[in-house]
Each structure stands twice: as structure tokens, then as C-alpha cells.
Design a protein around this motif. Sequence first.
Motif, PDB file in Angstrom:
ATOM      1  N   LEU A  19       0.502  -1.507  -0.052  1.00  0.00           N
ATOM      2  CA  LEU A  19       0.225   0.071  -0.428  1.00  0.00           C
ATOM      3  C   LEU A  19       0.728   1.000   0.168  1.00  0.00           C
ATOM      4  O   LEU A  19       0.293   2.167  -0.577  1.00  0.00           O
ATOM      5  N   TRP A  23       0.444   3.529  -3.275  1.00  0.00           N
ATOM      6  CA  TRP A  23      -0.019   4.712  -2.773  1.00  0.00           C
ATOM      7  C   TRP A  23       1.081   5.951  -2.926  1.00  0.00           C
ATOM      8  O   TRP A  23       0.951   7.670  -4.066  1.00  0.00           O
ATOM      9  N   TRP A  43      -3.817   4.875   7.363  1.00  0.00           N
ATOM     10  CA  TRP A  43      -4.982   3.642   7.190  1.00  0.00           C
ATOM     11  C   TRP A  43      -4.281   2.659   6.694  1.00  0.00           C
ATOM     12  O   TRP A  43      -5.010   1.731   6.664  1.00  0.00           O
ATOM     13  N   HIS A  44      -3.358   2.353   6.565  1.00  0.00           N
ATOM     14  CA  HIS A  44      -2.308   1.305   5.554  1.00  0.00           C
ATOM     15  C   HIS A  44      -1.260   0.632   6.340  1.00  0.00           C
ATOM     16  O   HIS A  44      -0.091  -0.612   6.386  1.00  0.00           O
ATOM     17  N   HIS A  88     -13.712  -0.687  -0.160  1.00  0.00           N
ATOM     18  CA  HIS A  88     -12.586   0.125   0.904  1.00  0.00           C
ATOM     19  C   HIS A  88     -11.398   0.278   0.182  1.00  0.00           C
ATOM     20  O   HIS A  88     -10.396   1.557  -0.080  1.00  0.00           O
ATOM     21  N   GLN A  89     -10.970  -0.733  -0.534  1.00  0.00           N
ATOM     22  CA  GLN A  89      -9.261  -0.754  -0.954  1.00  0.00           C
ATOM     23  C   GLN A  89      -9.775  -1.495  -1.703  1.00  0.00           C
ATOM     24  O   GLN A  89      -9.727  -2.874  -2.100  1.00  0.00           O
ATOM     25  N   TYR A  91      -6.089  -2.300  -4.512  1.00  0.00           N
ATOM     26  CA  TYR A  91      -4.520  -1.368  -5.301  1.00  0.00           C
ATOM     27  C   TYR A  91      -3.902  -2.820  -5.442  1.00  0.00           C
ATOM     28  O   TYR A  91      -3.772  -4.102  -4.504  1.00  0.00           O
TER      29      TYR A  91
END
Length: 165
Positions: A19, A23, A43-44, A88-89, A91
Motif C-alpha cells: 500500500l 500510494w 490507514w495502511h 474500501h481498498q 490496489y
Amino acid sequence: MFFVRTASERDLARVSALLGETWHATYDTLYGVEKVAELTAKWHSVPALKARLARKNAEFVVADNGKDIAGMGFAAMSDTLKKGAILHQLYVLPKFQRQGIGRDMFAELETCFPDAEFMQLEVEPENLAAISFYEAHGFVKIGATANCGDDQSGIPAIIMEKPLG
């Protein structure tokens, strides 16, 4: 070949690193390195991911080939939207993008909520690749927010939705 499987606690450090890398590659030019680092830490982090892993009515998946974790996804039933699931995620590491990994993880996640009638997500308005991906998978724009992810992020997002079932 990558296989989608349910994440476990032993995956969380690698997911956190994934992440962070994803990001920074995606958002540094939009928000700056410092803001991305701040949000990633919040958040990660492994503790934040561990809380997601333990969440009820949720699914946390990774794309794994036995050597690398190339992607991760997390969705859960909404606490506020009746009969809605929230993506929500989702990636994928930049070096593994455009190989069907996101598609495969999303295909798994959208089947995990038999009581959900729709799925929603938030996406950065300038992340055109993600928007195109979601549109190709049946999502349409239904609104916007000034605070993606929480009440104080300061990150704008488009809200998209897809019917399920």
C-alpha cells in the motif's frame, strides 16, 4: 500466476508495504510525499490492517504467487447503507498492474456479500485509470465527497456504485 486468497495476519507487513509503494506511486504528484506518508501511516499501518482483517461481515484478499503479494482488496458490508457493501481498498503494485490481478480480486470480493444489493466505493477524481477500471466493471458515478475515507482526510473523491446480484 497469482491466486486470490483470504489474507492472514502473516501477510499484513507485506500488504502495508504494498500500500505504501502503490500510494506513493499514484498520489505523490497529487498530494505530495508528506501527505501520502501521513495517510499511509494512518490507514495502511499493520495495526490498521489488523483491525480490518478482524472485522465482521468483511473480506480481505491478497493476490499471491507464493513469492510476491501483488495486490490486495478489502470490502465490507456498510454500517450505514442498508443492503450495501463498500469496496474500501483495491490496489495492485505498479509493476503488476494491467495483468488481470485487480479484476480477479474484484471478482472475488463482489461475490462475498450475498445480502448486498449494491457495492459502493470512493475514488480520487484524478485517478483516471482507476475510474476506467471501475466503469469497465459496472460502476457509475453517483456523487462526491470532500473527505475520502474519513471525515478529515481533505482528499476529494468520486462516489461510484454498482448493483449486485
